[in-house]
Design an enzyme around this catalytic site. Sequence first.
Site, PDB file in Angstrom:
ATOM      1  N   TYR A   1      11.129  47.058  39.086  1.00 42.30           N
ATOM      2  CA  TYR A   1      10.664  45.870  38.541  1.00 42.30           C
ATOM      3  C   TYR A   1      10.470  44.901  39.674  1.00 42.30           C
ATOM      4  CZ  TYR A   1      11.395  47.521  33.798  1.00 42.30           C
ATOM      5  OH  TYR A   1      11.646  48.212  32.664  1.00 42.30           O
TER       6      TYR A   1
ATOM      7  N   PHE B   1      21.463  43.464  28.019  1.00 43.88           N
ATOM      8  CA  PHE B   1      20.662  43.366  27.002  1.00 43.88           C
ATOM      9  C   PHE B   1      19.424  44.103  26.886  1.00 43.88           C
ATOM     10  CE2 PHE B   1      19.663  39.887  29.641  1.00 43.88           C
ATOM     11  CZ  PHE B   1      18.550  39.931  30.055  1.00 43.88           C
TER      12      PHE B   1
END
Length: 402
Positions: free
Chosen positions: A126, A402
């Site tokens: 990322y 999450f």
Amino acid sequence: MTVTLCSPTEDDWPGMFLLAAASFTDFIGPESATAWRTLVPTDGAVVVRDGAGPGSEVVGMALYMDLRLAVPGEVVLPTAGLSFVAVAPTHRRRGLLRAMCAELHRRIADSGYPVAALHASEGGIYGRFGYGPATTLHELTVDRRFARFHADAPGGGLGGSSVRLVRPTEHRGEFEAIYERWRQQVPGGLLRPQVLWDELLAECKAAPGGDRESFALLHPDGYALYRVDRTDLKLARVSELRAVTADAHCALWRALIGLDSMERISIITHPQDPLPHLLTDTRLARTTWRQDGLWLRIMNVPAALEARGYAHEVGEFSTVLEVSDGGRFALKIGDGRARCTPTDAAAEIEMDRDVLGSLYLGAHRASTLAAANRLRTKDSQLLRRLDAAFASDVPVQTAFEF
């Protein structure tokens, strides 16, 4: 066949759950995922379909959730939390991940989020999309058999303990109130919606053939959730410890060290956890694992930099900051706040967007990143000022994945 990127319909979700089950080792089924879906805005998900019509397959997916993140200065920001990102093994190396991230970033920017966040399944993915590691997960394992607290550690008197052993499901209200206090004052803290409290407490129950029952230690200003390890019956794993005061932190650890049937206690915490310094022998609290936690992407550089607080002791200073693919800005920091405006002046400090994400919460120093040539400036005094200004006087922590 032709692949198409679009928002999912209800008909796509069974295929998304199949892709999740094949991609995520911790995926526990559609019921849990459906609860998390309540946090996804109307336009917060994308899928890639291979083919058209009823027979098309979901071969890629990504979504973001509407979250609230605490940043230095006890400021809470709307944050887009990316999750459920996967590409089918049959469609790798076709640019699907880049296309999905680009579309989600466009929607996130249009919705006005100053920052986006995620937890990365792999550390090398990322950064190229502008995300930098902003918190650190730090596992400590304590050999409690030999642990002794310093005489000056909080709570060392002969009075009764302020900690109670309780069942988690019976004290949800107290946990929620303590967590709410904690998450607003700690950089990295996240608001925990009711559906996630439901899931957390459901996971505290014993699972046939799986995890053992969790127990809780409750203090007026903190709590700890723990369970005995599935395979090592002499190891207690603390899944969550939230303390609003130093006294509560120490009191909870006194209770954990008091688990006489255990040999070791482990916890995933943060690098500045004071636990080792509470003990007469710091070596008994060993670092047994370390990894990046929350990753941040600064979506709106002026809005994000002006939102957080800065160290007052630094004094006032100005510079020109250039963020690759993010713009060039006149940055003025003083009296604990920042003013950030676009400029055409020559840059005095340069960095990629992911580096700014790593700096943002204060867990990483500008000078460290400069030593790796990830941040570039010829002004060593400016580097020292950035170190001091961006530092957080409250240790940066990771709330939940999450």
